[in-house]
Design a protein around this motif. Structure first.
Motif, PDB file in Angstrom:
ATOM      1  N   GLN A   1       0.827  -1.210   0.000  1.00 15.43           N
ATOM      2  CA  GLN A   1       0.000   0.000   0.000  1.00 15.43           C
ATOM      3  C   GLN A   1       0.855   1.252   0.000  1.00 15.43           C
ATOM      4  OE1 GLN A   1      -3.390   0.039   2.797  1.00 15.43           O
ATOM      5  NE2 GLN A   1      -3.067  -2.155   3.039  1.00 15.43           N
ATOM      6  N   ILE A   2       1.927   1.257   0.787  1.00 16.23           N
ATOM      7  CA  ILE A   2       2.826   2.426   0.835  1.00 16.23           C
ATOM      8  C   ILE A   2       3.487   2.647  -0.523  1.00 16.23           C
ATOM      9  CG2 ILE A   2       4.989   3.274   1.835  1.00 16.23           C
ATOM     10  CD1 ILE A   2       4.155   1.849   4.452  1.00 16.23           C
ATOM     11  N   LYS A   3       3.968   1.556  -1.116  1.00 11.31           N
ATOM     12  CA  LYS A   3       4.623   1.665  -2.420  1.00 11.31           C
ATOM     13  C   LYS A   3       3.639   2.126  -3.486  1.00 11.31           C
ATOM     14  CE  LYS A   3       7.878  -0.858  -5.353  1.00 11.31           C
ATOM     15  NZ  LYS A   3       8.610  -2.144  -5.534  1.00 11.31           N
ATOM     16  N   LEU A   4       2.414   1.638  -3.419  1.00 12.44           N
ATOM     17  CA  LEU A   4       1.390   2.025  -4.383  1.00 12.44           C
ATOM     18  C   LEU A   4       1.051   3.506  -4.249  1.00 12.44           C
ATOM     19  CD1 LEU A   4      -0.690   1.268  -6.529  1.00 12.44           C
ATOM     20  CD2 LEU A   4      -2.234   0.543  -4.692  1.00 12.44           C
ATOM     21  N   ALA A   5       0.898   3.983  -3.018  1.00 12.22           N
ATOM     22  CA  ALA A   5       0.596   5.399  -2.790  1.00 12.22           C
ATOM     23  C   ALA A   5       1.724   6.284  -3.294  1.00 12.22           C
ATOM     24  CB  ALA A   5       0.353   5.633  -1.302  1.00 12.22           C
ATOM     25  N   ALA A   6       2.974   5.870  -3.050  1.00 13.45           N
ATOM     26  CA  ALA A   6       4.122   6.659  -3.503  1.00 13.45           C
ATOM     27  C   ALA A   6       4.177   6.718  -5.024  1.00 13.45           C
ATOM     28  CB  ALA A   6       5.406   6.048  -2.947  1.00 13.45           C
ATOM     29  N   THR A   7       3.869   5.621  -5.683  1.00 13.81           N
ATOM     30  CA  THR A   7       3.886   5.586  -7.153  1.00 13.81           C
ATOM     31  C   THR A   7       2.793   6.472  -7.734  1.00 13.81           C
ATOM     32  OG1 THR A   7       4.704   3.310  -7.052  1.00 13.81           O
ATOM     33  CG2 THR A   7       3.810   4.051  -9.151  1.00 13.81           C
ATOM     34  N   ARG A   8       1.624   6.427  -7.116  1.00 10.62           N
ATOM     35  CA  ARG A   8       0.505   7.243  -7.612  1.00 10.62           C
ATOM     36  C   ARG A   8       0.780   8.737  -7.450  1.00 10.62           C
ATOM     37  NH1 ARG A   8      -4.397   3.672  -4.961  1.00 10.62           N
ATOM     38  NH2 ARG A   8      -4.876   2.388  -6.803  1.00 10.62           N
ATOM     39  N   ASN A   9       1.586   9.093  -6.459  1.00  5.11           N
ATOM     40  CA  ASN A   9       1.839  10.508  -6.168  1.00  5.11           C
ATOM     41  C   ASN A   9       2.965  11.109  -7.000  1.00  5.11           C
ATOM     42  OD1 ASN A   9      -0.169  10.639  -4.236  1.00  5.11           O
ATOM     43  ND2 ASN A   9       1.188  10.021  -2.572  1.00  5.11           N
ATOM     44  N   ARG A  10       3.593  10.313  -7.811  1.00  2.00           N
ATOM     45  CA  ARG A  10       4.674  10.860  -8.635  1.00  2.00           C
ATOM     46  C   ARG A  10       4.109  11.830  -9.661  1.00  2.00           C
ATOM     47  NH1 ARG A  10       7.745   5.151  -9.835  1.00  2.00           N
ATOM     48  NH2 ARG A  10       8.673   4.887  -7.761  1.00  2.00           N
ATOM     49  N   ASP A  11       4.882  12.875  -9.971  1.00  2.00           N
ATOM     50  CA  ASP A  11       4.413  13.904 -10.904  1.00  2.00           C
ATOM     51  C   ASP A  11       4.145  13.335 -12.301  1.00  2.00           C
ATOM     52  OD1 ASP A  11       6.678  16.365  -9.479  1.00  2.00           O
ATOM     53  OD2 ASP A  11       4.646  15.762  -8.895  1.00  2.00           O
ATOM     54  N   GLU A  12       4.983  12.389 -12.686  1.00  2.00           N
ATOM     55  CA  GLU A  12       4.867  11.889 -14.053  1.00  2.00           C
ATOM     56  C   GLU A  12       3.824  10.784 -14.178  1.00  2.00           C
ATOM     57  OE1 GLU A  12       7.315  11.524 -12.061  1.00  2.00           O
ATOM     58  OE2 GLU A  12       8.277   9.575 -12.166  1.00  2.00           O
ATOM     59  N   PHE A  13       3.099  10.523 -13.110  1.00  2.00           N
ATOM     60  CA  PHE A  13       2.183   9.369 -13.128  1.00  2.00           C
ATOM     61  C   PHE A  13       1.175   9.418 -14.273  1.00  2.00           C
ATOM     62  CE2 PHE A  13      -0.682   6.164 -12.005  1.00  2.00           C
ATOM     63  CZ  PHE A  13      -1.953   6.695 -11.935  1.00  2.00           C
ATOM     64  N   SER A  14       0.586  10.577 -14.485  1.00  2.00           N
ATOM     65  CA  SER A  14      -0.518  10.657 -15.442  1.00  2.00           C
ATOM     66  C   SER A  14      -0.072  10.446 -16.886  1.00  2.00           C
ATOM     67  CB  SER A  14      -1.214  12.021 -15.313  1.00  2.00           C
ATOM     68  OG  SER A  14      -0.280  13.052 -15.541  1.00  2.00           O
ATOM     69  N   THR A  15       1.207  10.649 -17.189  1.00  2.00           N
ATOM     70  CA  THR A  15       1.643  10.544 -18.576  1.00  2.00           C
ATOM     71  C   THR A  15       2.665   9.441 -18.798  1.00  2.00           C
ATOM     72  OG1 THR A  15       3.350  12.213 -18.143  1.00  2.00           O
ATOM     73  CG2 THR A  15       1.230  13.004 -18.978  1.00  2.00           C
ATOM     74  N   ASN A  16       3.221   8.911 -17.738  1.00  2.00           N
ATOM     75  CA  ASN A  16       4.285   7.915 -17.869  1.00  2.00           C
ATOM     76  C   ASN A  16       3.699   6.514 -17.940  1.00  2.00           C
ATOM     77  OD1 ASN A  16       6.419   6.061 -17.236  1.00  2.00           O
ATOM     78  ND2 ASN A  16       7.631   7.813 -16.569  1.00  2.00           N
ATOM     79  N   GLU A  17       3.884   5.867 -19.067  1.00  2.00           N
ATOM     80  CA  GLU A  17       3.321   4.539 -19.273  1.00  2.00           C
ATOM     81  C   GLU A  17       3.923   3.518 -18.309  1.00  2.00           C
ATOM     82  OE1 GLU A  17       0.789   1.799 -20.708  1.00  2.00           O
ATOM     83  OE2 GLU A  17       0.850   3.929 -21.266  1.00  2.00           O
ATOM     84  N   GLU A  18       5.191   3.699 -18.017  1.00  2.00           N
ATOM     85  CA  GLU A  18       5.871   2.768 -17.105  1.00  2.00           C
ATOM     86  C   GLU A  18       5.255   2.843 -15.710  1.00  2.00           C
ATOM     87  OE1 GLU A  18      10.356   1.926 -15.311  1.00  2.00           O
ATOM     88  OE2 GLU A  18      10.069   3.314 -16.981  1.00  2.00           O
ATOM     89  N   SER A  19       4.941   4.082 -15.248  1.00  2.00           N
ATOM     90  CA  SER A  19       4.313   4.251 -13.940  1.00  2.00           C
ATOM     91  C   SER A  19       2.916   3.654 -13.917  1.00  2.00           C
ATOM     92  CB  SER A  19       4.253   5.743 -13.576  1.00  2.00           C
ATOM     93  OG  SER A  19       5.541   6.256 -13.362  1.00  2.00           O
ATOM     94  N   LEU A  20       2.186   3.838 -15.021  1.00  2.00           N
ATOM     95  CA  LEU A  20       0.843   3.256 -15.097  1.00  2.00           C
ATOM     96  C   LEU A  20       0.892   1.736 -14.975  1.00  2.00           C
ATOM     97  CD1 LEU A  20      -0.651   5.406 -17.994  1.00  2.00           C
ATOM     98  CD2 LEU A  20      -1.464   5.370 -15.643  1.00  2.00           C
ATOM     99  N   GLN A  21       1.881   1.153 -15.653  1.00  2.00           N
ATOM    100  CA  GLN A  21       2.030  -0.297 -15.604  1.00  2.00           C
ATOM    101  C   GLN A  21       2.415  -0.756 -14.198  1.00  2.00           C
ATOM    102  OE1 GLN A  21       1.382  -2.440 -18.133  1.00  2.00           O
ATOM    103  NE2 GLN A  21       1.694  -4.053 -16.611  1.00  2.00           N
ATOM    104  N   LEU A  22       3.291   0.029 -13.521  1.00  2.00           N
ATOM    105  CA  LEU A  22       3.719  -0.314 -12.163  1.00  2.00           C
ATOM    106  C   LEU A  22       2.537  -0.237 -11.195  1.00  2.00           C
ATOM    107  CD1 LEU A  22       5.870  -1.001 -10.097  1.00  2.00           C
ATOM    108  CD2 LEU A  22       6.457   1.433  -9.977  1.00  2.00           C
ATOM    109  N   VAL A  23       1.702   0.792 -11.377  1.00  2.00           N
ATOM    110  CA  VAL A  23       0.520   0.926 -10.532  1.00  2.00           C
ATOM    111  C   VAL A  23      -0.402  -0.274 -10.703  1.00  2.00           C
ATOM    112  CG1 VAL A  23      -1.622   2.217 -10.209  1.00  2.00           C
ATOM    113  CG2 VAL A  23       0.554   3.436 -10.322  1.00  2.00           C
ATOM    114  N   GLN A  24      -0.596  -0.688 -11.943  1.00  2.00           N
ATOM    115  CA  GLN A  24      -1.460  -1.841 -12.211  1.00  2.00           C
ATOM    116  C   GLN A  24      -0.894  -3.107 -11.554  1.00  2.00           C
ATOM    117  OE1 GLN A  24      -4.498  -1.823 -13.939  1.00  2.00           O
ATOM    118  NE2 GLN A  24      -4.590  -3.863 -13.026  1.00  2.00           N
ATOM    119  N   THR A  25       0.422  -3.261 -11.647  1.00  2.00           N
ATOM    120  CA  THR A  25       1.072  -4.433 -11.041  1.00  2.00           C
ATOM    121  C   THR A  25       0.914  -4.419  -9.520  1.00  2.00           C
ATOM    122  OG1 THR A  25       2.702  -4.488 -12.832  1.00  2.00           O
ATOM    123  CG2 THR A  25       3.262  -5.662 -10.796  1.00  2.00           C
ATOM    124  N   LEU A  26       1.116  -3.250  -8.930  1.00  2.00           N
ATOM    125  CA  LEU A  26       0.993  -3.130  -7.481  1.00  2.00           C
ATOM    126  C   LEU A  26      -0.444  -3.347  -7.020  1.00  2.00           C
ATOM    127  CD1 LEU A  26       3.358  -0.069  -6.825  1.00  2.00           C
ATOM    128  CD2 LEU A  26       3.733  -2.427  -6.097  1.00  2.00           C
TER     129      LEU A  26
END
Length: 846
Positions: A720-745
């Motif tokens: 949950q902590i890792k997921l929250a930190a990933t979602r809060n990154r500035d590049e989250f909305s446009t970075n495909e890699e972050s989107l994929q990481l969020v889905q995995t988490l």
């Protein structure tokens, strides 16, 4: 000599042996620079801020000089206030909320300042009012209590009028008029109001008697209705799930009065004494003539935060007594009677000091020992009181508090250790006397099937082992020799398990020297006759019982010792499996390698021999066991593909380390980390009839269960902590890699939460099955199950699981009620579950 870094630094210089010198960083080379960081010199502003803060903290430390110290401090504050307003106000705020023994001193200081400069007095009141708003909004009820007590003391210093304080009380007590207020919310506010009254009651009685009586009548009406309020909500005032004393009779060892009922009784006792406390120091009396001339301020109106699902309030738990004047012979208790307000004052201030210094046990110990200096010393001496008895009692109270202690037990152990060192003439004897009283209460007067809650017993033993390890394991062990005659008693269990933890903290021979020989002999030895060691069945042919199996195990162990390739090890395992299945070990066509790991008796023998040889090879240290697990991880995973296989492996590990339970706990944990076994296999092993028939009172069993559940929770929290930190990154909305990481988490979190839910369901289902079968077995023999030792420990640990994992279980209540705690379950089991749920409904702040 003071080396760089200060006198108490870890810097060391020693001789090299050839006349030269070296320091901890290498050979000494003359005028080398110190490796220690030297802070820059403080500015004049910083020095002044430090000095002002120090003056505020230390005022009143020397009781005979309190009057003169206050006068000097007021002069300094007046002079420096204009340039250091924030420092002074901030320091005063922290002192009032963190030094509860000095409330009257800071109120008196405020009164003197107010006579000198009315505007500064107003600033102080405004600052502390802001602090009250902040404490209320944050649910910091201890700070709310201390600030209200400070405002009450301001009436004594004539900074505010009695009517202004009464208005504040009325505002707080309006909580009773809220629509359907929760009992614990009203309890908390009423307790806070009552806890301030002893400090100001004489003034309110003299100057605002009618309004004061009205406030008391309002509180009395609520206190008298509490039993009915609790019953209407499906519970009772004292929650059954949180009782420390589980006596066979209601008053064993004494009547269970909760904090609020007891405080109300103490307030009524105080009223009989014309509101005179006696024990409180009254520094404001030094300045009565001055205070009679000052102007007053109005207290602002405060708003209680609205109640919500997330709101938590202190539980008004049953008061925990050790030095009870009604139970201990006259003259043996050097404290005010339990029903007096003086006892409340001592208990309350002591408890607050303990809680306010969790990161500095040395400073806490110093304040606790100095507590008499902040009270009416003459009163204490006249009555021959020893406040240190209250300190020891409060420490024990915190240790065994349910549902959990506020701090880790090591804090209380370190604090008590400091008290024993700094007050050698009193603290050790008081500590020992208190422990002996608690030891006598472990079992009920009516038998060993009742007494102290089993979780509280475990906490007490774990703490005592830590304390003994710091004091050479010195204790009057001979006094406890009678307990070794009854292995079913909680006293026997307490001694046995405490000594086991002493061995963990030291080593076997060291502890053995400290205990009597009688502990190691007799029909029921309470101390192991040999040092903790593994049980390797294949160590010799006679112990193994099968010459062929012994020869194969010897060959396998030799291959592991020589770090042979996995292929050679698997070839030996194949032969072992054939032997276990009754086949010729050299018939290569009789069984495939995959069959060797799954085929009935052969696979079971392979698992047993392989795991025991692996554990024997790695038993030298933790690093050895980790290395060999990693080396043969592929084989371990092949051997543990099914739930039955994983349960079998758990039992093999447990049997191998049955004489060294510390290693058992650690190895099970490591095997789970490597996914060789899983939580379900450990839970099923712990909560099996075979294990609990023999080990129901062994603490390592229940610690293993608790650790497994804690680990599952930790895994979920980390994701949950890792997921929250990933979602809060500035590049989250446009970075495909972050989107994929969020889905995995998110997928990982969903899987983990499902596993957690399954684990808790399994735990409760296993408890129910165990207890149900036990009830049937006992009743068929004409025995009342609740009057047995097995029931006390197993059901007690059922409660412990419910108490310790409230947050997780609360989210599963609907599922548990529908799937596990169904209508066909024995009423005695559902009653325990109902008691646990009542605790959840009260949403207690531990």
């Amino acid at each position: 000599m003071d080396y760089p870094g200060g006198r108490y630094s870890n810097y060391k210089r020693t001789n090299n042996g050839d006349g030269s010198r070296r320091d901890r960083f290498g050979p000494y080379k003359g005028n080398r620079r110190s490796h220690y960081y030297t802070p820059p010199p403080k500015t004049k502003e910083e020095e002044l801020e430090e000095r002002l803060t120090s003056l505020l903290v230390k005022v009143g430390d020397k009781a005979p000089q309190t009057k003169s110290n206050l006068e000097v401090l007021v002069t300094v504050l007046e002079k420096e206030y204009h340039d250091n307003k924030e420092t002074i106000l901030k320091g005063l705020k922290h002192c009032i909320t963190e030094l509860p023994m000095k409330t009257s001193i800071y109120a008196t200081l405020t009164g003197i300042v107010n006579t000198k400069n009315f505007d500064i007095g107003g600033d102080i009141l405004s600052c502390l009012s802001d602090a009250m708003d902040e404490a209320l909004a944050g649910g910091n009820w201890r700070s709310v209590k201390l600030l209200l007590r400070y405002f009450a003391e301001l009436v004594n210093a004539n900074v505010v009028l009695p009517g202004s304080l009464i208005a504040l009380y009325d505002g707080f007590l309006r909580v009773m008029s809220e629509p359907n207020p929760r009992m614990e919310r009203v309890d908390a506010i009423v307790y806070i109001v009552l806890a301030s009254i002893p400090w100001v009651a004489p003034q309110l009685s003299d100057r605002a008697r009618d309004d004061f009586d009205r406030v008391l009548q309002t509180i009395e009406g609520y206190v008298s209705q509490r039993p009915a309020i609790a019953q209407a909500s499906g519970g009772q005032v004292v929650l059954e799930a949180l009782k420390i004393n589980r006596g066979a009779v209601a008053d064993d060892p004494y009547p269970q009065l909760d904090f609020l009922d007891l405080l109300w009784a103490q307030i009524l006792d105080l009223r009989k004494d014309n509101w005179e406390t006696g024990i409180l120091l009254k520094p404001y009396s030094y300045f009565e003539d001055l205070f009679n001339q000052e102007l007053q301020h109005e207290l602002r109106e405060f708003s209680l935060p609205p109640d919500s699902e997330s709101s938590r309030f202190p539980y008004q738990e049953p008061k925990f007594w050790i030095f009870d004047d009604s139970l201990i012979p006259e003259g043996k208790v050097h404290l005010p009677a339990t029903g007096t307000i003086a006892r409340f004052i001592l208990d309350d201030i002591t408890s607050d000091i303990i809680h306010l210094f969790p990161h500095n046990h040395r400073e806490c110990a110093n304040y606790l020992l100095a507590l008499p200096d902040f009270l009416n010393t003459q009163y204490i001496e006249e009555h021959n009181y020893i406040p240190l008895e209250t300190t020891i009692e409060c420490l024990y109270c915190e240790l065994v508090k349910l549902p959990r202690s506020q701090e880790k037990s090591v804090y209380y152990a370190m604090l008590l250790g400091n008290l024993c060192r700094n007050a050698k003439d009193k603290a050790p004897s008081i500590f020992a006397r208190a422990l002996k009283i608690l030891y006598a209460r472990l079992d009920s007067r009516e038998g060993a099937h009742a007494g102290t809650d089993v979780e509280s017993i475990k906490r007490l033993g774990e703490w005592f082992a830590h304390h003994l390890s710091n004091f050479g394991f010195i204790w009057k062990w001979h006094d406890w020799e009678p307990a070794i005659q009854d292995p079913t008693s909680a006293q026997f269990v307490f001694i046995r398990e405490t000594l086991e933890r002493c061995i963990r903290l030291s080593y076997y021979e060291r502890v053995k020297e400290a205990v009597p020989e009688s502990f190691q002999s007799g029909e029921f030895p309470i101390f192991p006759s040999e040092a903790p060691a593994p049980v390797f069945v294949y160590e010799d042919a006679e112990q193994c019982g099968d010459a062929e199996t012994f020869a194969l195990a010897t060959e396998l162990l030799a291959a592991m010792n020589k770090k042979k390739p996995i292929e050679e090890v698997e070839a030996i395992l194949l032969r072992i499996s054939r032997h276990g299945s009754g086949m010729s070990i050299d018939n290569e066509n009789a069984m495939s390698t995959d069959d060797a790991y799954t085929d009935g008796n052969g696979a079971q023998l392979v698992r047993d021999v392989f795991l025991q040889c692996l554990l024997s090879n790695g038993c030298k240290s933790f690093s050895h066991i980790l290395n060999i697990i990693e080396r043969y991880l592929v084989v371990l995973q092949k051997l543990n593909r099914t739930s039955e296989a994983r349960l079998h492996s758990t039992a093999i590990i447990a049997n191998f380390w049955r004489h060294n339970t510390q290693f058992l706990e650690i190895v099970l944990d490591k095997m789970m980390n490597y996914r060789v076994i899983d939580p379900s296999s450990i839970i099923s092993w712990v909560l099996s009839e075979e294990v609990l028939a023999e080990h129901y009172s062994r603490w390592f069993i229940w610690t293993t269960l608790k650790n497994i559940l804690s680990k599952i929770n930790l895994k979920s929290e980390q994701i949950q902590i890792k997921l929250a930190a990933t979602r809060n990154r500035d590049e989250f909305s446009t970075n495909e890699e972050s989107l994929q990481l969020v889905q995995t988490l998110e997928n990982s979190l969903s899987t983990t939460n499902r596993e957690k839910k399954e684990a808790f369901i399994l735990v409760f289902q296993r408890f129910i099955d165990l207890i149900t079968r036990y009830i049937q077995s006992m009743e068929s023999q004409g025995i009342v199950p609740q009057n047995t030792i097995w029931w006390r420990w197993v059901v007690g640990n059922f409660r412990e699981v419910g108490r310790n994992f409230e947050k997780d279980i609360y989210t599963m209540l609907v599922t548990l009620d529908a799937v596990v705690f169904t209508d066909h379950i024995d009423a005695r089991i559902t009653q325990i579950w109902r008691e646990i749920k009542q605790m959840y409904q009260r949403r207690i702040l531990a």
